[in-house]
Design an enzyme around this catalytic site. Structure first.
Site, PDB file in Angstrom:
ATOM      1  N   ASP A   1       0.873  -1.158   0.000  1.00  0.00           N
ATOM      2  CA  ASP A   1       0.000   0.000   0.000  1.00  0.00           C
ATOM      3  C   ASP A   1       0.923   1.225   0.000  1.00  0.00           C
ATOM      4  O   ASP A   1       2.152   1.105   0.086  1.00  0.00           O
ATOM      5  CB  ASP A   1      -0.941  -0.026   1.218  1.00  0.00           C
ATOM      6  CG  ASP A   1      -2.156   0.858   1.008  1.00  0.00           C
ATOM      7  OD1 ASP A   1      -3.202   0.619   1.619  1.00  0.00           O
ATOM      8  OD2 ASP A   1      -2.054   1.803   0.184  1.00  0.00           O
TER       9      ASP A   1
HETATM   10  C1  GLC Z   1      -4.148   4.363  -0.066  1.00  0.00           C
HETATM   11  C2  GLC Z   1      -5.132   3.272   0.274  1.00  0.00           C
HETATM   12  C3  GLC Z   1      -5.276   2.216  -0.801  1.00  0.00           C
HETATM   13  C4  GLC Z   1      -5.065   2.838  -2.160  1.00  0.00           C
HETATM   14  C5  GLC Z   1      -3.616   3.290  -2.224  1.00  0.00           C
HETATM   15  C6  GLC Z   1      -3.265   3.929  -3.568  1.00  0.00           C
HETATM   16  O1  GLC Z   1      -3.363   4.671   1.051  1.00  0.00           O
HETATM   17  O2  GLC Z   1      -4.897   2.587   1.498  1.00  0.00           O
HETATM   18  O3  GLC Z   1      -6.578   1.645  -0.651  1.00  0.00           O
HETATM   19  O4  GLC Z   1      -5.314   1.875  -3.178  1.00  0.00           O
HETATM   20  O5  GLC Z   1      -3.298   4.202  -1.186  1.00  0.00           O
HETATM   21  O6  GLC Z   1      -3.950   5.122  -3.709  1.00  0.00           O
END
Ligand code: GLC
Length: 707
Positions: free
Chosen positions: A260
């Site tokens: 993430d």
């Molecule tokens: C964010 C979220 C995730 C998302 C990622 C990319 O922090 O936790 O759900 O897909 O970043 O934007």
């Protein structure tokens, strides 16, 4: 792809595991983000070795980035573009928790299909969706992005989403590869506080939290995004048990794992790495392929390998998975796959897509109460008050390309019937003269709820009451003796005791681009509401975590007539939720007959057919979701009081009676134990069939394994 892999330098290999934002490639778009950008220590060589891009805004931008990149790249492996398309791209659909309320996986598929068609015109190849995180805590802001508290319902909705994204195959334009997230157990963040510690038993992890991710992989998700939390004290992003033992060994997943945002680097904050070199070591050995938004791999992996701390095979395996994903997305044939300004103009926000969003919204509302005031008559004069009377902000979080400015408001769609309208959240802003104007109305519609910013990532709340004492608006209106219809706009279950006196209560969640029209069509009966709750609505914060498929305990409380003191209950509130999982009313009146089983003893290689007759005892046509639950009475471990195993959403004409049949197989009787193994034990089972988890008819049967 191995031939291509072998042509890469180690720097080029490592680059394939780096995911950064598009502005790195387009200097004039470079947003001087002090701190984080500098800390990344990414020089031109590393940037133009990167393998993928996070987020892109248009076909033009994508083509510009890809072109600049390929011009600079020696080996000319195309970038793959990934983005968060959670419940629509520009045509926005109801938020996932609303779609879960439809109990109709086909609608999730339609949402994903339209999302893929629209997003791919911008050159997006992968979506970070579906979010398969089970949650039993409405304080957690991200319940809005998920499909509720039940592993079976989440799994069915997630399968629908993945099917919709993939379409005819990820190699074809107009389709997206799916990245299921957040692996794993993110929805169990303690106290509902986002990014907080998760402390789950292996039994809960395997039996409740993991199944839906697996369903997504079985449906074709090609990527898995790791979660911010720890499991067994180890951050998911570097958790060998999750990423290697479960994903690779047990589930034989061959796709890509991606962190993430910054979650690899954050293992230092978790206290499991002292510096970025150790971060890189734990990532690659833990099983993480792509590093999103941080640069531990780019800055440290090469030295770890040359110094012999990391086997280059681990790098090669990860890079090969990324190359195979790019191959399967057709990027070697066409690095600009899907990107088309012309197609975007034709397809994005098309009438057909708006209609699809409207139809999904129709089935995503849940009628929680109705004393007969709904549906409204065409001549009903309306007074409309509350913070959502004239709001366009009804599409919810993760609607980043949504066009609120194009969305109608309730005031606009109800204008012919309005005698009064006031869009305000504060009771103190209402005067007696406002309420006196209500005298000219037949019914008052209160449009209440939380703002879109009250849920979503990093938007958890310690209390889930209606903000700003909005329920007092109802009390004020009732003083004038008017019938009231209360509409709720929210991204999580709320405490609704203060609204129970309203004549009708409709849970609207955030319904997307067609929110206002869909609500109007339900209010006037053009659409008969059919949603059912995917999460329990508690009576009190103190009940949380609250979920329907709980264990019986050794001292079960049997209800208000149980005067035994020493049982599992509270002194100050009932155990039961205010509104239970699977609950939702209709304008129709569905009546269920007794269950008929074709046998009462099920042998090992047999199935049981359960039939029930459902009558639409009304002159209004509509859908009814018939829910089937099972209880396993005796096993080596304590089993839930009931568990959803199947459901069927069926259309009924007025006064129509239908026989509904379910086939029970032994798969419905299996449970997953703390070793992650499926277990099937003989014994007594009870079948529950009904309109809600607390309104069922039951029948018993034995499952016997012949010696
Ligand atoms: C964010 C979220 C995730 C998302 C990622 C990319 O922090 O936790 O759900 O897909 O970043 O934007």
């Amino acid at each position: 792809m191995k031939d291509l892999l072998n042509q890469l330098t180690i720097k080029e290999k490592i680059g394939q595991l780096l995911q950064i934002a598009p502005f790195f490639f387009i200097k004039d778009l470079k947003i001087e983000v002090a701190g984080p950008v500098e800390e990344l220590n990414l020089n031109e060589e590393k940037i133009f070795n990167a393998g993928s891009v996070l987020g892109i805004g248009s076909a033009e931008e994508m083509m510009d980035v890809q072109e600049k990149y390929l011009k600079r790249s020696r080996i000319k492996i195309p970038l793959i573009f990934m983005a968060d398309i959670i419940h629509g791209y520009k045509t926005i659909f109801p938020v996932p928790i609303a779609m879960a309320s439809s109990f109709n996986p086909k609608l999730a598929e339609i949402c994903a299909r339209v999302s893929a068609i629209e997003a791919s015109t911008a050159g997006i190849h992968v979506t970070f969706s579906p979010m398969a995180d089970l949650s039993r805590d409405p304080r957690w802001g991200r319940v809005v992005e998920g499909f509720g508290e039940d592993p079976y319902l989440i799994g069915e909705m997630v399968k629908g989403m993945v099917k919709g994204y993939i379409g005819t195959g990820i190699n074809h334009p107009g389709n997206l590869a799916s990245c299921v997230k957040h692996f794993a157990g993110y929805g169990a963040s303690e106290a509902g506080r986002d990014y907080n510690t998760v402390d789950l038993s292996r039994l809960s992890l395997y039996s409740q939290y993991l199944p839906a991710y697996k369903k997504a992989l079985e449906a074709g998700s090609r990527l898995v995004m790791t979660s911010f939390n720890t499991i067994d004290g180890v951050p998911s992003t570097v958790n060998k048990f999750l990423l290697r033992d479960v994903l690779r060994e047990k589930w034989e997943f061959t796709g890509v794992t991606i962190s993430d945002y910054d979650s690899l680097k954050q293992i230092m904050a978790h206290g499991v790495a002292k510096d970025m070199e150790e971060v890189a070591y734990k990532g690659i050995t833990g099983g993480l392929d792509i590093e999103m938004a941080s640069s531990a791999y780019s800055n440290h992996l090469e030295k770890l390998i040359s110094d012999g701390y990391v086997d280059i095979q681990l790098l090669d395996e990860a890079v090969l998975r990324v190359l195979e994903l790019k191959r399967d997305c057709g990027l070697f044939e066409d690095p600009y796959k899907g990107a088309s300004t012309k197609l975007a103009e034709e397809l994005v926000l098309s009438a057909e897509h708006k209609l699809a969003s409207l139809e999904v919204a129709h089935e995503s509302m849940v009628l929680l109460k109705n004393d007969g005031v709904l549906p409204l008559s065409k001549t009903s004069k309306i007074a409309l008050i509350g913070p959502y009377a004239s709001s366009r902000a009804t599409i919810g979080p993760w609607s980043w390309h949504g066009r609120r400015d194009l969305h109608e408001t309730l005031e606009e769609v109800l204008k012919e019937q309005l005698v009064f309208c006031k869009n305000d959240v504060l009771i103190t802003n209402y005067t007696d003269s406002d309420f006196e104007k209500i005298a000219f109305a037949d019914v008052v519609i209160l449009a209440l709820g939380e703002s879109e910013e009250c849920s979503g990532e990093a938007h958890s709340k310690s209390n889930i009451v209606l903000p700003n004492k909005q329920d007092l608006l109802l009390k004020m209106v009732e003083k004038y003796g008017k019938k009231t219809v209360t509409l709720l706009f929210n991204g999580r279950p709320l405490l609704l005791q203060g609204l129970l006196s309203t004549n009708a209560l409709l849970e609207c969640w955030f319904l997307g681009s067609q929110s206002a029209l869909s609500i109007k069509e339900v209010l006037y009966g053009k659409i008969n509401p059919s949603g059912k709750l995917p999460m329990s609505f508690p009576r009190s914060i103190g009940q949380i975590p609250l979920y329907y498929n709980h264990l019986n305990t050794g001292r079960p409380y049997k209800g208000p007539n149980d005067h035994n003191v020493f049982v599992s209950k509270y002194l100050d509130v009932e155990n039961k939720p205010l509104f239970p999982f699977g609950y939702g009313l209709s304008y129709s009146n569905f009546e269920y007959s007794l269950i008929k089983l074709d046998k009462s003893i099920m042998l090992d290689n047999e199935t049981i057919e359960a039939k029930i007759t459902v009558l639409n005892n009304s002159d209004i046509a509509g859908y009814e979701t018939v829910e089937l639950y099972i209880k396993d009475h005796f096993a080596m471990i304590s089993r839930p009081v009931l568990e959803l195993k199947q459901f069927k959403k069926i259309w009924f004409e007025p006064n129509e009676c239908k026989e509904v049949s379910f086939i029970i197989t032994k798969e419905d009787l299996v449970y997953i134990n703390s070793d992650g193994n499926n277990v099937l034990e003989p014994g007594t089972f009870t079948l529950f069939i009904g309109k809600s988890s607390d309104q069922t008819i039951s029948e018993h049967f034995e499952y016997v394994i012949k010696k």
